[in-house]
Design a protein around this motif. Sequence first.
Motif, PDB file in Angstrom:
ATOM      1  N   GLU A   1      -0.955 -12.239 -28.506  1.00 19.19           N
ATOM      2  CA  GLU A   1      -0.859 -11.520 -27.234  1.00 19.19           C
ATOM      3  C   GLU A   1      -2.234 -11.318 -26.609  1.00 19.19           C
ATOM      4  O   GLU A   1      -2.420 -11.542 -25.412  1.00 19.19           O
ATOM      5  CB  GLU A   1      -0.197 -10.153 -27.438  1.00 19.19           C
ATOM      6  N   PHE A   2      -3.190 -10.906 -27.430  1.00 20.04           N
ATOM      7  CA  PHE A   2      -4.537 -10.622 -26.939  1.00 20.04           C
ATOM      8  C   PHE A   2      -5.181 -11.853 -26.317  1.00 20.04           C
ATOM      9  O   PHE A   2      -5.822 -11.778 -25.272  1.00 20.04           O
ATOM     10  CB  PHE A   2      -5.406 -10.086 -28.080  1.00 20.04           C
ATOM     11  N   LEU A   3      -5.000 -13.016 -26.951  1.00 22.93           N
ATOM     12  CA  LEU A   3      -5.606 -14.249 -26.456  1.00 22.93           C
ATOM     13  C   LEU A   3      -4.691 -15.025 -25.518  1.00 22.93           C
ATOM     14  O   LEU A   3      -5.053 -16.094 -25.043  1.00 22.93           O
ATOM     15  CB  LEU A   3      -6.019 -15.142 -27.632  1.00 22.93           C
ATOM     16  N   ASP A   4      -3.500 -14.487 -25.280  1.00 27.29           N
ATOM     17  CA  ASP A   4      -2.511 -15.120 -24.401  1.00 27.29           C
ATOM     18  C   ASP A   4      -2.222 -16.560 -24.840  1.00 27.29           C
ATOM     19  O   ASP A   4      -2.301 -17.500 -24.045  1.00 27.29           O
ATOM     20  CB  ASP A   4      -2.981 -15.080 -22.944  1.00 27.29           C
ATOM     21  N   LEU A   5      -1.908 -16.712 -26.124  1.00 30.88           N
ATOM     22  CA  LEU A   5      -1.617 -18.030 -26.687  1.00 30.88           C
ATOM     23  C   LEU A   5      -0.123 -18.310 -26.663  1.00 30.88           C
ATOM     24  O   LEU A   5       0.688 -17.417 -26.912  1.00 30.88           O
ATOM     25  CB  LEU A   5      -2.110 -18.111 -28.136  1.00 30.88           C
TER      26      LEU A   5
END
Length: 109
Positions: A21-25
């Motif tokens: 989620e944090f890296l939008d992967l």
Amino acid sequence: MAKSRKERLKKAGFRESTVQEFLDLSEAEMRYIELKVALAKAVRQRRVEKLRISQQRFAERIGSSQSRVAKIEAGDPSVSMDLLMRSLVYTGSTAQEISNAIASASKTA
């Protein structure tokens, strides 16, 4: 992290999230990263436990440098999938052992 600290951060507007989620992967990107990490771990494990040789010695075997072997084993993003696979082959890994490393990546997903 202490529960009280988590609560303070939550009140301040922070929230917990996953790396994905944090890296939008995407799911595919996350699986690819997990696969590379599993293969890197397999290279290190095979070099240390089976071959019992230094990074320097392994580097000489694969025609590379010690620093590159360190990057392979650390899962550095600059290491190609090809180099990971070739490194496993140079360790003497069988197709079954490589398959097991790949399977371990899918278990963590």
